[in-house]
Design a protein around this motif. Structure first.
Motif, PDB file in Angstrom:
ATOM      1  N   TRP A  87       0.827  -1.213   0.000  1.00  0.00           N
ATOM      2  CA  TRP A  87       0.000   0.000   0.000  1.00  0.00           C
ATOM      3  C   TRP A  87       0.856   1.255   0.000  1.00  0.00           C
ATOM      4  O   TRP A  87       0.450   2.294  -0.525  1.00  0.00           O
ATOM      5  N   PHE A  88       2.044   1.180   0.551  1.00  0.00           N
ATOM      6  CA  PHE A  88       3.009   2.274   0.466  1.00  0.00           C
ATOM      7  C   PHE A  88       3.390   2.487  -0.999  1.00  0.00           C
ATOM      8  O   PHE A  88       3.379   3.620  -1.502  1.00  0.00           O
ATOM      9  N   GLN A  89       3.689   1.411  -1.712  1.00  0.00           N
ATOM     10  CA  GLN A  89       4.027   1.531  -3.129  1.00  0.00           C
ATOM     11  C   GLN A  89       2.844   2.077  -3.917  1.00  0.00           C
ATOM     12  O   GLN A  89       3.003   2.976  -4.750  1.00  0.00           O
ATOM     13  N   TRP A  90       1.676   1.548  -3.661  1.00  0.00           N
ATOM     14  CA  TRP A  90       0.460   2.008  -4.360  1.00  0.00           C
ATOM     15  C   TRP A  90       0.260   3.502  -4.141  1.00  0.00           C
ATOM     16  O   TRP A  90      -0.022   4.252  -5.080  1.00  0.00           O
ATOM     17  N   LEU A  91       0.419   3.935  -2.905  1.00  0.00           N
ATOM     18  CA  LEU A  91       0.255   5.344  -2.558  1.00  0.00           C
ATOM     19  C   LEU A  91       1.305   6.198  -3.257  1.00  0.00           C
ATOM     20  O   LEU A  91       0.983   7.227  -3.864  1.00  0.00           O
ATOM     21  N   ALA A  92       2.563   5.783  -3.182  1.00  0.00           N
ATOM     22  CA  ALA A  92       3.639   6.557  -3.798  1.00  0.00           C
ATOM     23  C   ALA A  92       3.460   6.652  -5.314  1.00  0.00           C
ATOM     24  O   ALA A  92       3.621   7.737  -5.899  1.00  0.00           O
ATOM     25  N   GLU A  93       3.110   5.556  -5.943  1.00  0.00           N
ATOM     26  CA  GLU A  93       2.910   5.579  -7.388  1.00  0.00           C
ATOM     27  C   GLU A  93       1.736   6.479  -7.768  1.00  0.00           C
ATOM     28  O   GLU A  93       1.787   7.198  -8.775  1.00  0.00           O
ATOM     29  N   GLY A  94       0.690   6.456  -6.959  1.00  0.00           N
ATOM     30  CA  GLY A  94      -0.441   7.359  -7.195  1.00  0.00           C
ATOM     31  C   GLY A  94      -0.042   8.819  -7.043  1.00  0.00           C
ATOM     32  O   GLY A  94      -0.460   9.674  -7.840  1.00  0.00           O
ATOM     33  N   MET A  95       0.793   9.106  -6.059  1.00  0.00           N
ATOM     34  CA  MET A  95       1.263  10.482  -5.862  1.00  0.00           C
ATOM     35  C   MET A  95       2.160  10.910  -7.031  1.00  0.00           C
ATOM     36  O   MET A  95       2.085  12.057  -7.480  1.00  0.00           O
ATOM     37  N   MET A  96       2.982   9.990  -7.530  1.00  0.00           N
ATOM     38  CA  MET A  96       3.843  10.314  -8.676  1.00  0.00           C
ATOM     39  C   MET A  96       2.995  10.629  -9.909  1.00  0.00           C
ATOM     40  O   MET A  96       3.272  11.605 -10.620  1.00  0.00           O
ATOM     41  N   GLU A  97       1.976   9.828 -10.149  1.00  0.00           N
ATOM     42  CA  GLU A  97       1.079  10.075 -11.292  1.00  0.00           C
ATOM     43  C   GLU A  97       0.393  11.421 -11.144  1.00  0.00           C
ATOM     44  O   GLU A  97       0.271  12.178 -12.111  1.00  0.00           O
ATOM     45  N   ARG A  98      -0.053  11.709  -9.955  1.00  0.00           N
ATOM     46  CA  ARG A  98      -0.726  12.985  -9.678  1.00  0.00           C
ATOM     47  C   ARG A  98       0.199  14.158  -9.983  1.00  0.00           C
ATOM     48  O   ARG A  98      -0.214  15.143 -10.587  1.00  0.00           O
ATOM     49  N   GLU A  99       1.463  14.049  -9.568  1.00  0.00           N
ATOM     50  CA  GLU A  99       2.407  15.141  -9.789  1.00  0.00           C
ATOM     51  C   GLU A  99       2.813  15.263 -11.253  1.00  0.00           C
ATOM     52  O   GLU A  99       3.178  16.347 -11.698  1.00  0.00           O
ATOM     53  N   GLN A 100       2.744  14.159 -12.007  1.00  0.00           N
ATOM     54  CA  GLN A 100       3.027  14.252 -13.444  1.00  0.00           C
ATOM     55  C   GLN A 100       1.930  15.034 -14.154  1.00  0.00           C
ATOM     56  O   GLN A 100       2.195  15.769 -15.100  1.00  0.00           O
ATOM     57  N   SER A 116      -0.097  17.271 -12.655  1.00  0.00           N
ATOM     58  CA  SER A 116      -0.157  18.620 -12.112  1.00  0.00           C
ATOM     59  C   SER A 116       1.007  18.809 -11.140  1.00  0.00           C
ATOM     60  O   SER A 116       0.929  18.367  -9.991  1.00  0.00           O
ATOM     61  N   PRO A 117       2.095  19.411 -11.608  1.00  0.00           N
ATOM     62  CA  PRO A 117       3.263  19.577 -10.740  1.00  0.00           C
ATOM     63  C   PRO A 117       2.893  20.294  -9.435  1.00  0.00           C
ATOM     64  O   PRO A 117       2.027  21.164  -9.417  1.00  0.00           O
ATOM     65  N   PRO A 118       3.553  19.916  -8.354  1.00  0.00           N
ATOM     66  CA  PRO A 118       3.214  20.509  -7.060  1.00  0.00           C
ATOM     67  C   PRO A 118       3.546  21.999  -7.011  1.00  0.00           C
ATOM     68  O   PRO A 118       4.558  22.437  -7.560  1.00  0.00           O
ATOM     69  N   VAL A 119       2.656  22.728  -6.379  1.00  0.00           N
ATOM     70  CA  VAL A 119       2.853  24.157  -6.161  1.00  0.00           C
ATOM     71  C   VAL A 119       2.798  24.367  -4.651  1.00  0.00           C
ATOM     72  O   VAL A 119       1.833  23.963  -4.004  1.00  0.00           O
ATOM     73  N   PRO A 120       3.821  24.980  -4.076  1.00  0.00           N
ATOM     74  CA  PRO A 120       3.812  25.198  -2.624  1.00  0.00           C
ATOM     75  C   PRO A 120       2.581  25.991  -2.181  1.00  0.00           C
ATOM     76  O   PRO A 120       2.116  26.899  -2.884  1.00  0.00           O
ATOM     77  N   ALA A 121       2.062  25.664  -1.020  1.00  0.00           N
ATOM     78  CA  ALA A 121       0.855  26.323  -0.489  1.00  0.00           C
ATOM     79  C   ALA A 121       1.030  27.830  -0.387  1.00  0.00           C
ATOM     80  O   ALA A 121       0.096  28.580  -0.647  1.00  0.00           O
ATOM     81  N   TYR A 122       2.228  28.270  -0.032  1.00  0.00           N
ATOM     82  CA  TYR A 122       2.430  29.714   0.122  1.00  0.00           C
ATOM     83  C   TYR A 122       2.328  30.447  -1.215  1.00  0.00           C
ATOM     84  O   TYR A 122       2.135  31.667  -1.228  1.00  0.00           O
ATOM     85  N   ILE A 123       2.415  29.719  -2.316  1.00  0.00           N
ATOM     86  CA  ILE A 123       2.198  30.315  -3.635  1.00  0.00           C
ATOM     87  C   ILE A 123       0.774  30.040  -4.106  1.00  0.00           C
ATOM     88  O   ILE A 123       0.059  30.958  -4.508  1.00  0.00           O
ATOM     89  N   ALA A 124       0.348  28.792  -4.041  1.00  0.00           N
ATOM     90  CA  ALA A 124      -0.978  28.409  -4.539  1.00  0.00           C
ATOM     91  C   ALA A 124      -2.102  29.140  -3.824  1.00  0.00           C
ATOM     92  O   ALA A 124      -3.128  29.452  -4.426  1.00  0.00           O
ATOM     93  N   HIS A 125      -1.917  29.408  -2.551  1.00  0.00           N
ATOM     94  CA  HIS A 125      -2.997  30.010  -1.760  1.00  0.00           C
ATOM     95  C   HIS A 125      -2.625  31.399  -1.238  1.00  0.00           C
ATOM     96  O   HIS A 125      -3.136  31.846  -0.219  1.00  0.00           O
ATOM     97  N   ARG A 126      -1.760  32.038  -1.952  1.00  0.00           N
ATOM     98  CA  ARG A 126      -1.262  33.354  -1.557  1.00  0.00           C
ATOM     99  C   ARG A 126      -2.387  34.359  -1.324  1.00  0.00           C
ATOM    100  O   ARG A 126      -2.314  35.188  -0.426  1.00  0.00           O
TER     101      ARG A 126
END
Length: 134
Positions: free
Chosen positions: A102-115, A117-127
């Motif tokens: 489940w760790f692998q499943w979670l990590a792979e899902g997070m990698m797909e998500r970031e591909q 939509s690249p991560p944007v830091p909260a201090y920028i995204a919610h400025r």
């Protein structure tokens, strides 16, 4: 939700995550074991069990991907990248492909998500976020 998050913020978890993050990139399973020692490996088990738990809770709808992303996306992805050789070795050693599944499943899902939509830091995204009037 608050109790769940608090359970992930224990001193043991913090020590384990720190030890994990400090592992050299591209280290083999043997190098990881040598760097961590038995006590460090116990801490890594604690961290990976936490990621495993979060994966199961996400799969069963008890957590949302947005909550996990906001709290843990960086540490999850870094943990998986650092521990992939170690996890692969443990699966072979114990003849259990389900080790950290489940760790692998979670990590792979997070990698797909970031591909997608690249991560944007909260201090920028919610400025420009404004707190709603209570």
């Amino acid at each position: 939700m608050l109790n769940l998050v608090r359970s992930f913020q224990s001193p043991t978890f913090a020590r384990g995550l720190r030890r994990l993050i400090e592992l050299p990139d591209d280290a083999s399973a043997e190098e990881i074991r040598g760097t961590l020692g038995p006590e460090g490996e116990d801490l890594i088990v604690h961290v990976t069990a936490t990621w495993e738990t979060i994966g199961v809770l996400l799969f069963h709808g008890e957590l949302t991907i947005d909550i996990i992303d906001d709290f843990f996306s960086g540490p999850i992805l870094l943990s998986w990248r650092k521990l992939l050789p170690y996890t692969t070795d443990l699966r072979k050693r114990y003849q259990r492909e389900t080790w950290s599944e489940w760790f692998q499943w979670l990590a792979e899902g997070m990698m797909e998500r970031e591909q997608l939509s690249p991560p944007v830091p909260a201090y920028i995204a919610h400025r420009h976020w404004k707190k709603k009037a209570l």
